[in-house]
Design a protein around this motif. Sequence first.
Motif, PDB file in Angstrom:
ATOM      1  N   ALA A 378       5.452   9.814 -11.213  1.00  0.00           N
ATOM      2  CA  ALA A 378       4.424   8.782 -11.056  1.00  0.00           C
ATOM      3  C   ALA A 378       4.733   7.572 -11.922  1.00  0.00           C
ATOM      4  O   ALA A 378       4.192   7.395 -13.017  1.00  0.00           O
ATOM      5  N   GLU A 379       5.618   6.714 -11.431  1.00  0.00           N
ATOM      6  CA  GLU A 379       6.007   5.491 -12.115  1.00  0.00           C
ATOM      7  C   GLU A 379       5.955   4.341 -11.130  1.00  0.00           C
ATOM      8  O   GLU A 379       6.123   4.533  -9.910  1.00  0.00           O
ATOM      9  N   LEU A 380       5.745   3.129 -11.643  1.00  0.00           N
ATOM     10  CA  LEU A 380       5.617   1.972 -10.773  1.00  0.00           C
ATOM     11  C   LEU A 380       6.842   1.778  -9.897  1.00  0.00           C
ATOM     12  O   LEU A 380       6.734   1.418  -8.722  1.00  0.00           O
ATOM     13  N   LYS A 381       8.038   2.036 -10.442  1.00  0.00           N
ATOM     14  CA  LYS A 381       9.263   1.826  -9.653  1.00  0.00           C
ATOM     15  C   LYS A 381       9.281   2.701  -8.406  1.00  0.00           C
ATOM     16  O   LYS A 381       9.910   2.342  -7.401  1.00  0.00           O
ATOM     17  N   ASN A 382       8.597   3.846  -8.449  1.00  0.00           N
ATOM     18  CA  ASN A 382       8.558   4.720  -7.285  1.00  0.00           C
ATOM     19  C   ASN A 382       7.445   4.357  -6.309  1.00  0.00           C
ATOM     20  O   ASN A 382       7.372   4.927  -5.216  1.00  0.00           O
ATOM     21  N   LEU A 383       6.586   3.419  -6.685  1.00  0.00           N
ATOM     22  CA  LEU A 383       5.620   2.853  -5.743  1.00  0.00           C
ATOM     23  C   LEU A 383       6.200   1.641  -5.037  1.00  0.00           C
ATOM     24  O   LEU A 383       6.053   1.476  -3.828  1.00  0.00           O
ATOM     25  N   VAL A 384       6.889   0.781  -5.796  1.00  0.00           N
ATOM     26  CA  VAL A 384       7.324  -0.511  -5.260  1.00  0.00           C
ATOM     27  C   VAL A 384       8.796  -0.541  -4.872  1.00  0.00           C
ATOM     28  O   VAL A 384       9.265  -1.528  -4.312  1.00  0.00           O
ATOM     29  N   GLY A 385       9.537   0.521  -5.154  1.00  0.00           N
ATOM     30  CA  GLY A 385      10.957   0.527  -4.846  1.00  0.00           C
ATOM     31  C   GLY A 385      11.236   0.740  -3.364  1.00  0.00           C
ATOM     32  O   GLY A 385      10.356   1.117  -2.587  1.00  0.00           O
ATOM     33  N   ASP A 386      12.495   0.495  -2.956  1.00  0.00           N
ATOM     34  CA  ASP A 386      12.884   0.716  -1.563  1.00  0.00           C
ATOM     35  C   ASP A 386      14.043   1.708  -1.457  1.00  0.00           C
ATOM     36  O   ASP A 386      14.753   1.754  -0.447  1.00  0.00           O
ATOM     37  N   ASP A 387      14.252   2.509  -2.509  1.00  0.00           N
ATOM     38  CA  ASP A 387      15.332   3.488  -2.495  1.00  0.00           C
ATOM     39  C   ASP A 387      14.793   4.868  -2.086  1.00  0.00           C
ATOM     40  O   ASP A 387      13.603   5.046  -1.825  1.00  0.00           O
ATOM     41  N   GLU A 388      15.670   5.854  -2.044  1.00  0.00           N
ATOM     42  CA  GLU A 388      15.291   7.190  -1.602  1.00  0.00           C
ATOM     43  C   GLU A 388      14.267   7.825  -2.537  1.00  0.00           C
ATOM     44  O   GLU A 388      13.338   8.507  -2.089  1.00  0.00           O
ATOM     45  N   SER A 389      14.437   7.606  -3.851  1.00  0.00           N
ATOM     46  CA  SER A 389      13.505   8.178  -4.817  1.00  0.00           C
ATOM     47  C   SER A 389      12.085   7.674  -4.569  1.00  0.00           C
ATOM     48  O   SER A 389      11.123   8.449  -4.610  1.00  0.00           O
ATOM     49  N   ALA A 390      11.952   6.368  -4.305  1.00  0.00           N
ATOM     50  CA  ALA A 390      10.633   5.797  -4.042  1.00  0.00           C
ATOM     51  C   ALA A 390      10.051   6.343  -2.739  1.00  0.00           C
ATOM     52  O   ALA A 390       8.861   6.690  -2.667  1.00  0.00           O
TER      53      ALA A 390
END
Length: 424
Positions: A378-390
């Motif tokens: 639960a991190e911002l990068k996983n809300l707004v990212g466009d990679d597989e992790s997100a």
Amino acid sequence: MKVEACNPAPAWLTKEYLEAIFRRYKNDDGLHIKEIDIKPASAKGDNYLSVMTRLKIKFHLSSNTTECGSYIVKSTYEADVLSAKIIKGYDLYNTEMVMYDKILPKLSQLLCEIGDCTKIFANTIHVDYDNSAIILEDLAVFNFRTANRIECMNETETKLVLRNLAKTHAAAAVLNERMPGVLNRLKMGMHNRSTTGFAPYFEGMFEVCAKFAGDCATLGPYYRRKILQLKPRVMDYCRSVHEPPQSYFHTLLHGDLWTNNILLRYSAEGAEGAKQLEDAVLVDFQFSNWSTPAVDLHYFFNTSLPNELRIDRQDELVKHYYSVLANTLTKLKYEAPVPTLHDICVQMEAGRFYGNQGSLASTVIHQAVMINDKTDDAELKNLVGDDESASNFRATLYTNKRVQENIKRLLPYFDRKGLLDVPQ
């Protein structure tokens, strides 16, 4: 000085830095800090946009006495380059610093003018524009706590929050009359014309919802198709509700009113073990902006309330909010016409349909995050990212049984309201 390595405090947060601030705040040039305990003030999944640090400080005062205090430091999130860039684009820290430094104290003063000194906001100790940080009183020491974000709020909690929100909205409208333009310059908020940094999050959540609907036996391809048709339009629809007609009643919004941005205080247990709700304090004003109160109401209802309140009793809750709003505007001698209950209901319906930020987006996007029970990623990068992790993290949000049950009940409700239709 003890620091939790999992969420290190800012490097500039030193004994010397704090001594200078508290000497001014306490008006004691001889003040010295004897001990400092620094720890994280929030866990993963509780806060995506700031670093929250709790300070416990033992002071030695000029009077040769010792005093202890507990404080919260909100500072910039810089752990991830992408997240920091997106946050900067929304000007979140400057907005919140101005709110705590200039605006919230004035709103409290206005309410005190009419004999209402209810505590609605945390007291500001210091605002540091150079380091983009705010030091606030720690309300936990006064037994304030957040409600259970997974379970959502009950009726008593909801009505107290709406009461204090209505007072805030009324005081803000009056402040903008007395100091013309001081508040309606705040135009950023969560949706604005300056940045689309949250687009991957918003559109990604619609995509996840569409997949769930398509795989769900009680929803199926019909709802999948409708949600996918809305996906490329969600940012424009959300902006539209933040740009209401000038004829609407406008005020300063909280902008992110949900369970974790509300602190509640219950009384001590009485003889029968019952507790009474006493106070509800609003915190986190990073998305405050000038718009229709319908935005705050829809967002709160659809992120923080169980279905029996947000659907079955929403009209009752809006009327409760309105009665406090109108009464406070009248007491504060609001010069413009006080909006009628019908006016507010019209704004609610317009926000529900035209903006979709109202009911639909708050449910599809935000509530899935806010009642998330799997917080390892639960991190911002996983809300707004466009990679597989997100993408994987956003998909995980829809494995939550509560989210699934809400979507199964609410998508047909939204469809009957016409909220899933794309204008031709």
